[in-house]
Write an enzyme that holds these catalytic residues in place. Structure first.
Site, short mmCIF file in Angstrom:
data_model
loop_
_atom_site.label_atom_id
_atom_site.label_comp_id
_atom_site.label_asym_id
_atom_site.label_seq_id
_atom_site.Cartn_x
_atom_site.Cartn_y
_atom_site.Cartn_z
N GLU A 1 -135.31 71.59 25.39
CA GLU A 1 -134.83 71.01 24.32
C GLU A 1 -134.44 69.54 24.21
O GLU A 1 -133.81 68.89 23.46
CB GLU A 1 -133.44 71.63 23.70
CG GLU A 1 -133.86 73.29 23.42
CD GLU A 1 -132.45 74.03 23.37
OE1 GLU A 1 -131.57 73.60 23.70
OE2 GLU A 1 -132.70 75.21 23.04
N ASP B 1 -127.26 77.41 28.76
CA ASP B 1 -126.40 77.41 27.64
C ASP B 1 -125.25 77.86 28.22
O ASP B 1 -124.92 78.79 28.97
CB ASP B 1 -126.70 78.45 26.47
CG ASP B 1 -127.75 77.98 25.48
OD1 ASP B 1 -128.05 76.48 25.58
OD2 ASP B 1 -128.32 78.63 24.52
N HIS C 1 -124.90 72.74 26.55
CA HIS C 1 -125.53 73.18 27.82
C HIS C 1 -124.62 72.67 29.04
O HIS C 1 -123.60 71.81 28.82
CB HIS C 1 -126.75 72.20 27.58
CG HIS C 1 -127.83 72.46 26.82
ND1 HIS C 1 -128.73 71.58 26.18
CD2 HIS C 1 -128.04 73.75 26.32
CE1 HIS C 1 -129.43 72.29 25.28
NE2 HIS C 1 -128.97 73.73 25.36
#
Length: 595
Positions: free
Chosen positions: A340, A364, A531
């Site tokens: 990401e 995550d 994160h």
């Protein structure tokens, strides 16, 4: 073991400083001072390596430094030798500012020998006062116990500070002049993927290279990759990367022929992303010199969601393999490559990689499971480290396969090792304990394959995260703790409540009953982003030292106070260590910024 980036690895410069009074004083000290420098150099070289495997090299000044002329000679030698870290050592009084190192970009420390025969401690105090007065933050190293003159052994407390300083300073030097490769840009509104080039330049000395992800398609379409290596990678993947259960609805599943197409695509993506980071001589040989040179990227990130993943297979395989310590070419240094395009988590991963030499977990920070919630959904209670609750770390992308915890130390404990210590058997076990289910097509319409495993056993780990705060700048948060292994029946119930096709690490931070570390829930509630970067080992103290060199304050940590090591000037900004950290960082400003 070879540095894959452009530029020589930094060396550690040792500066033996001495009382400059000749006709008896200096002459009586020459051997003792130089022996101290040699002892420091030997200790550093015997105990430190770079993440690429090479041993750290020290450079000692040609003579002891008694005044400004010899200080200039030393600085000139260090410049020629590529020194990136400055360590001054002495057992005696010296002429403070006349013998100091004045390069503002070199992280610096002074070790003042604790002995009674000569006032090494007096010089240390005078030197640190001079460095502070001139705005050159410097670490002071002073042993707790008095040693005899001529004793070249390095006490344990001095050893700890020497290693902490040098490891952190080498991390600073390795980052300077390298690149962050941003493949695509903002992902799903994640703030960390909105790459701030000013932050990278001012704080880390890293340039940002922005490449649209369509470049991957161009290289695939035009064959700008090594076809021979692709065939090797394809065969290796078929042999070692077992396909997992397809959990998609039957109407969303694809046939095996389409899966083969997707496997070939994600393998080519892996080759191409690596080539864009560090280059590839094979591309130059094929006539693609520009592409073959790479971007000299010490870290990178891939946007993926959603523009790419709505159209093409996700990069979960690419990210996981790059971040692991092995691939079809064998065991090698892990890359730092974020899913990401979370550049701030990529930086956090880089910090951990440079300090620990190990592969990094990208996750995550997904769910806090309280003891009551666990009992409600499973009917059972956890014990041991997990009895106070756990945090579910899970992400479809960048988690290294090293996190399967199949590597072992000499006592049989699960660990994550520097790549040069990993055996072929251990690498194979990491692969054997991972499966690759077809991607969840609700998330990833273009398909792909996600890694699936759970981290086994208990390992000491440190989770960290760099966050940006408007008006403040970057801040770092740190949580030391352990991975834990849940009973399989409990794991299955909890894991099925999220995406069961992704890798799981169960994490328990060390709590102390206060503030952000009052309990496990408080850690989760105070975490600053979605994160976290998880590194093997308890490296929180090293992260604090590194952050102070970069002038990044630490807003949350559970490191014991006796391990905190910052420049001596920090004590002039107030007695509370965390408040003084903020004030000092604000005063000095980013290491490479214009203040």
């Amino acid at each position: 073991m070879a540095n894959r980036l452009i530029g020589d690895l930094p060396k550690v410069g040792i500066r033996p400083v001495i009382d400059g009074r000749e006709n008896g004083v200096r002459e009586s000290l020459e051997t003792q001072v130089m022996d101290l420098a040699k002892a420091a150099a030997q200790f550093i070289e015997e105990n430190l390596r770079f993440p690429s495997g090479e041993k750290v090299e020290c450079v000692i000044a040609d003579t002891c430094i008694g005044g400004v002329a010899e200080a200039a000679m030393c600085a000139n030698k260090f410049k020629k030798e590529g020194v990136g870290v400055s360590l001054t050592v002495t057992p005696c009084w010296c002429y403070g500012t006349e013998v100091m190192d004045t390069d503002p970009l070199l992280p610096k420390a002074v070790w003042g020998f604790n002995g009674t025969e000569r006032p090494g401690a007096v010089y240390l105090a005078a030197a640190l006062a001079g460095y502070t007065q001139k705005g050159l933050p410097t670490f002071g190293i002073y042993g707790r116990d008095v040693q005899d003159a001529g004793d070249t052994t390095i006490p344990a407390d001095v050893q700890d500070k020497l290693l902490r300083f040098v490891k952190s300073a080498l991390a600073v030097a390795q980052m300077n002049g390298k690149s962050y490769l941003s493949l695509g840009y903002s992902s799903m509104g994640i703030a960390g993927s909105m790459v701030d080039s000013n932050f990278f330049q001012d704080y880390l000395g890293i340039r940002t290279e922005f490449v649209e992800s369509v470049e991957i398609l161009r290289r695939i379409d035009q064959g700008i990759y090594d076809e021979e290596e692709f065939q090797k990678a394809l065969a290796w993947t078929k042999e070692n990367c077992k396909e997992g259960e397809d959990r998609n609805n039957p109407e969303d599943q694809i046939d095996q022929a389409q899966k083969e197409v997707e496997w070939e695509l994600v393998i080519k993506m892996t080759l191409i992303c690596r080539d864009m980071m560090i280059g590839n001589q094979k591309l130059i040989d094929k006539g693609y010199r520009e592409e073959g040179l790479g971007r000299n990227a010490i870290l990178g990130g891939f946007q993926g969601q959603r523009q790419w993943t709505d159209y093409k297979p996700n990069a979960d395989f690419t990210e996981a393999i790059l971040n692991s310590s092995f691939d079809w070419n064998g065991i090698r240094q892990a890359f730092v490559f974020a899913t990401e395009n979370d550049s701030l988590n990529s930086v956090s991963m880089l910090f951990g990689h440079l300090l620990s030499n190990t592969a990094q977990i990208f996750s995550d920070v997904r769910t806090y499971w309280s003891p009551d919630a666990i009992k409600r959904v499973t009917g059972k209670e956890l014990t041991g480290l997990a009895k106070g609750g756990i945090i579910h770390l899970i992400n479809s992308g960048s988690t290294t396969l090293d996190a399967t915890a199949q590597q072992r130390d000499a006592d049989g404990n699960p660990v994550m090792k520097p790549f040069w210590e990993i055996t072929e058997e251990e690498a194979q076990k990491c692969l054997d304990n991972t499966v690759w289910p077809p991607a969840n097509r609700g998330y990833f319409r273009g398909g792909g394959f996600s890694s699936l495993f759970k981290t086994e056993g208990e390992m000491p780990v440190t989770m960290c995260r760099l966050n940006m705060v408007k008006g403040q700048g970057p801040v770092l948060q740190i949580a030391e703790g352990w991975t834990v292994e849940l009973p399989e029946d409990i794991h299955q119930v909890l894991n099925e409540r999220t995406d069961p096709t992704w890798p799981t690490t169960w994490f328990v931070p060390r709590t102390n009953g206060e503030g952000a570390f009052k309990d496990v829930y408080s850690v989760m509630a105070n975490w600053g982003a979605n994160h976290g970067a998880i590194s093997y080992g308890h490296i929180g103290a090293d992260l604090i030292t590194l952050a102070s060199m970069l002038r990044i304050p630490v807003n949350m940590h559970n490191v014991s106070e006796d391990k905190i090591f910052r420049p001596s000037a920090w004590s002039a900004f107030g007695e509370d260590k965390e408040g003084s950290d903020y004030r000092a960082c604000a005063t000095y400003g980013p290491l490479y910024g214009m203040k």
